[in-house]
Design a protein around this motif. Structure first.
Motif, short mmCIF file in Angstrom:
data_model
loop_
_atom_site.label_atom_id
_atom_site.label_comp_id
_atom_site.label_asym_id
_atom_site.label_seq_id
_atom_site.Cartn_x
_atom_site.Cartn_y
_atom_site.Cartn_z
N GLY A 1 0.83 -1.23 0.00
CA GLY A 1 0.00 0.00 0.00
C GLY A 1 0.85 1.25 0.00
N VAL A 2 2.01 1.20 0.65
CA VAL A 2 2.84 2.41 0.75
C VAL A 2 4.23 2.17 0.15
CG1 VAL A 2 1.62 3.53 2.66
CG2 VAL A 2 3.36 1.79 3.18
N CYS A 3 4.28 1.28 -0.84
CA CYS A 3 5.56 0.93 -1.46
C CYS A 3 5.65 1.60 -2.83
CB CYS A 3 5.66 -0.59 -1.60
SG CYS A 3 7.15 -1.11 -2.44
N ASP A 4 6.63 2.48 -3.00
CA ASP A 4 6.73 3.22 -4.26
C ASP A 4 6.95 2.27 -5.44
OD1 ASP A 4 9.49 3.10 -2.93
OD2 ASP A 4 9.99 3.58 -5.00
N ALA A 5 7.65 1.13 -5.21
CA ALA A 5 7.90 0.20 -6.32
C ALA A 5 6.58 -0.41 -6.80
CB ALA A 5 8.86 -0.88 -5.88
N ARG A 6 5.71 -0.79 -5.84
CA ARG A 6 4.41 -1.37 -6.21
C ARG A 6 3.51 -0.34 -6.87
NH1 ARG A 6 6.13 -4.12 -2.09
NH2 ARG A 6 5.74 -6.34 -2.21
N ILE A 7 3.58 0.90 -6.37
CA ILE A 7 2.73 1.95 -6.94
C ILE A 7 3.15 2.21 -8.39
CG2 ILE A 7 2.15 4.42 -6.76
CD1 ILE A 7 2.40 4.02 -3.67
N ARG A 8 4.47 2.21 -8.61
CA ARG A 8 4.97 2.42 -9.98
C ARG A 8 4.48 1.30 -10.89
NH1 ARG A 8 9.66 4.18 -8.31
NH2 ARG A 8 10.62 2.12 -8.35
#
Ligand SMILES: O=C(O)CCC(=O)C(=O)O
Ligand SMILES: [Fe+2]
Length: 316
Positions: free
Chosen positions: A299-306
Motif C-alpha cells: 500500500g505504501v511501497c513506491d515500487a508497487r505503486i509504480r
C-alpha cells in the motif's frame, strides 16, 4: 468535532543485556542506541553545521504574521533528490570528517528476524546487509519545526535507515500506514499538500505536518489523517540527544514517521519547551537494477505503486 487522538506510549522495548544503551523493538524492526556520540562530537557537529548555515535569530515584527520555523538541510555524499525521492546520480558533496569518523561504529547488520518477516526477496536482503550509508542529510529543526509524517522511499535505498539526533531531544511519531496513507501516496505530490510543499523525503501524509509553528497535542488541526474510521494508533518515541535510531522491517516499510511542529512537548507529564534539534539521516543508495522493493507493505511501497501505474497506462 472529533478530538484528535493523543499519541500513545510506544510498545515496550527490550534492553540489550550486555549494553543498557541499546533498546530494541524487535517486532517493529526498531533500534535506539543511547549515547551513540559523545558531547564533544555533538559540539563539533553543531559548529560545523553553523559554519555553513549561520544561526539566525528570527526577528519579530508585530505587524506581520510570524512565519513558521523551517528546517534547514545540508546534503553530503549523493544528495537526496526531492523529485525522485531517491539519491542524485550527479550531485555529490564530500562527506565531512565529523560524519566519516563515526561511520565505523554504525551497526550494519539486520537481524535474521527482520529478514524473515519482511523481505521475500533474499537478493534484496543480501545487498542491504552490510553496506554503509553513502547519502547523508543533516537537518536543523529550529524550535517549533517538524517534518511531516512520511515513509522514506522503499526502492531507492537499502533497508536500514539511520537517524542520529543531537542538540536536543524530540518525540518522533510513528503510525502504521493504512488506507489513507496508501491513497495519499497515489496522489500527485502537490495535491497532497495543497500546493505548499514541505520537503519530506517521501510522500507526506498529513498536510499540516510541517506548516504550523505552535502545534501541541490538543491542536485540532492534527485531525485529517487521524480521522479515519479505524485509525491506527499514533505513538511517540522520545529520541534523546546523541542517540542513534535505526529503522528496519515494519518501522522502515510499513509505518510513517514524522515530528509534529510544536513549540512544546509533554515529557513525563511535564510541558517542556522545544529547543533546536539536529539530525543526520543516513541511507545507502541503490542504483540501476538494484532499485526495487519486495516488502510486505504494498500500500505504501513506491515500487508497487509504480508497477500499478505502469500496468494502468499499458493496459488502457
Ligand atoms: O530528523 C529525523 O530524525 C528524521 C528525518 C527523516 O525522517 C528523514 O530525513 O527522512
Ligand atoms: Fe524519514
Amino acid at each position: 468535532m472529533i478530538a484528535p487522538p493523543q499519541a500513545q506510549q510506544p510498545p515496550s522495548p527490550t534492553t540489550d543485556p550486555t549494553n543498557p544503551n541499546i533498546q530494541t523493538w524487535t517486532d517493529l524492526g526498531l533500534t535506539l542506541i543511547h549515547n551513540f556520540i559523545t558531547q564533544a562530537e555533538e559540539a563539533t557537529m553543531i559548529d560545523a553545521f553553523h559554519q555553513q548555515d549561520p544561526l539566525i535569530t528570527p526577528t519579530t515584527n508585530p505587524s506581520t504574521k510570524p512565519k513558521p520555523p523551517k528546517r534547514i538541510s545540508q546534503h553530503f555524499g549523493y544528495h537526496f533528490d526531492y523529485t525522485t525521492f531517491g539519491a542524485s546520480t550527479t550531485s555529490f558533496t564530500p562527506v565531512p570528517d565529523y560524519i566519516t569518523s563515526f561511520l565505523p561504529r554504525l551497526p550494519l547488520t539486520i537481524t535474521p528476524r527482520d529478514r524473515d518477516n519482511n523481505t521475500s526477496n533474499p537478493d534484496q536482503m543480501r545487498r542491504s546487509d552490510h553496506r554503509p550509508p553513502d547519502q547523508f542529510t543533516v537537518q536543523y529543526y529550529p524550535p517549533g519545526a517538524g517534518i511531516p509524517p512520511h515513509v522514506d522511499t522503499h526502492s531507492m535505498f537499502d533497508e536500514a535507515l539511520y537517524s542520529l539526533s543531537f542538540g536536543s531531544a524530540v518525540p518522533m511519531q510513528f503510525r502504521l500506514a493504512g488506507a489513507n496513507e496508501a491513497r495519499k501516496m497515489r496522489l500527485p505530490k502537490r495535491s497532497v499538500v495543497g500546493g505548499k510543499v514541505d520537503e519530506a523525503p517521501g510522500k507526506e501524509m498529513d498536510k499540516d505536518g510541517g506548516e504550523e509553528g505552535n502545534g501541541n497535542q490538543s491542536n485540532p488541526k492534527h485531525g485529517k489523517a487521524e480521522q479515519e474510521d479505524d485509525p491506527a494508533p499514533t505513538w511517540e518515541l522520545h529520541l534523546p540527544a546523541r542517540s542513534l535510531l535505526i529503522l528496519t522491517g515494519p518501522s522502515r516499510y510499513g509505518y510513517t514517521h514524522g515530528i509534529r511542529p510544536r513549540k512544546t512537548d509533554i515529557i513525563d507529564g511535564q510541558t517542556v519547551p522545544r529547543q533546536g534539534r539536529y539530525s543526520i539521516t543516513m541511507r545507502s543508495t541503490r542504483r540501476g537494477d538494484e532499485i526495487g522493493c519486495a516488502c510486505a507493505y504494498p500500500g505504501v511501497c513506491d515500487a508497487r505503486i509504480r508497477e500499478e501505474q505502469e500496468m494502468a497506462e499499458g493496459g488502457s
